[in-house]
Design a protein around this motif. Sequence first.
Motif, short mmCIF file in Angstrom:
data_model
loop_
_atom_site.label_atom_id
_atom_site.label_comp_id
_atom_site.label_asym_id
_atom_site.label_seq_id
_atom_site.Cartn_x
_atom_site.Cartn_y
_atom_site.Cartn_z
N ASN A 69 -11.11 -7.85 -0.87
CA ASN A 69 -10.75 -8.98 -1.74
C ASN A 69 -9.29 -9.39 -1.60
O ASN A 69 -8.95 -10.54 -1.80
N SER A 70 -8.42 -8.47 -1.26
CA SER A 70 -7.02 -8.86 -1.10
C SER A 70 -6.68 -9.19 0.35
O SER A 70 -5.60 -9.68 0.63
N THR A 72 -8.12 -11.50 2.32
CA THR A 72 -8.12 -12.95 2.55
C THR A 72 -7.04 -13.67 1.76
O THR A 72 -6.61 -14.75 2.16
N THR A 73 -6.61 -13.09 0.67
CA THR A 73 -5.61 -13.74 -0.17
C THR A 73 -4.25 -13.04 -0.11
O THR A 73 -3.42 -13.22 -1.00
N GLU A 75 -1.54 -13.44 1.72
CA GLU A 75 -0.35 -14.30 1.76
C GLU A 75 -0.10 -14.94 0.40
O GLU A 75 1.06 -15.08 -0.02
N ILE A 76 -1.14 -15.33 -0.30
CA ILE A 76 -0.99 -15.93 -1.63
C ILE A 76 -0.45 -14.89 -2.61
O ILE A 76 0.43 -15.19 -3.43
N ILE A 77 -0.97 -13.67 -2.52
CA ILE A 77 -0.47 -12.59 -3.39
C ILE A 77 1.01 -12.33 -3.10
O ILE A 77 1.82 -12.18 -4.00
#
Length: 157
Positions: A69-70, A72-73, A75-77
């Motif tokens: 779950n982390s 794919t995201t 860079e956003i995190i």
Amino acid sequence: MTTSFLEEQKDASHSPKTPSPRQGDGIGPTHIPKDEYMYIADSYHLIRRAIFIMAVCSSMFTNQLGLCNSLTTLEIIGESFGVTDPGKLSWAISGYGLTLGTFVLIGGRLGDEFGNKAIFIIGMGWLSLTSMMAGASVYSSYPVYILARVLQGLVPP
């Protein structure tokens, strides 16, 4: 031809024993008494068995989802915490995976000792609490988020 009692006992102890017939093998009765079920779920009704299988499969999916779950995201995190270093960002993924791999055998042993259902419920509760901690860490700092990810992998469902 007479044989002694010892010879009869010896022949009886070395004779091959046939296994008791199981359901569906075409030998013997098709009804198996309740105490001869191989798995606990075999004694459940069809609907309860389907719900049981869906719960176990969804917990496995949740476990794998925690690893990805982390990913794919990431860079956003990192942007939300102001972290751009790939070495620091990798801990969001590897912290969960390392802890999960370390404690999965201990969790299995605890399931054997205290019951799988109890440990499953505790694991899902722990995952919920640490997921809330990870979500609320956006108001704190990146190390708190990493701590939450590591604690998520501590007790996998």
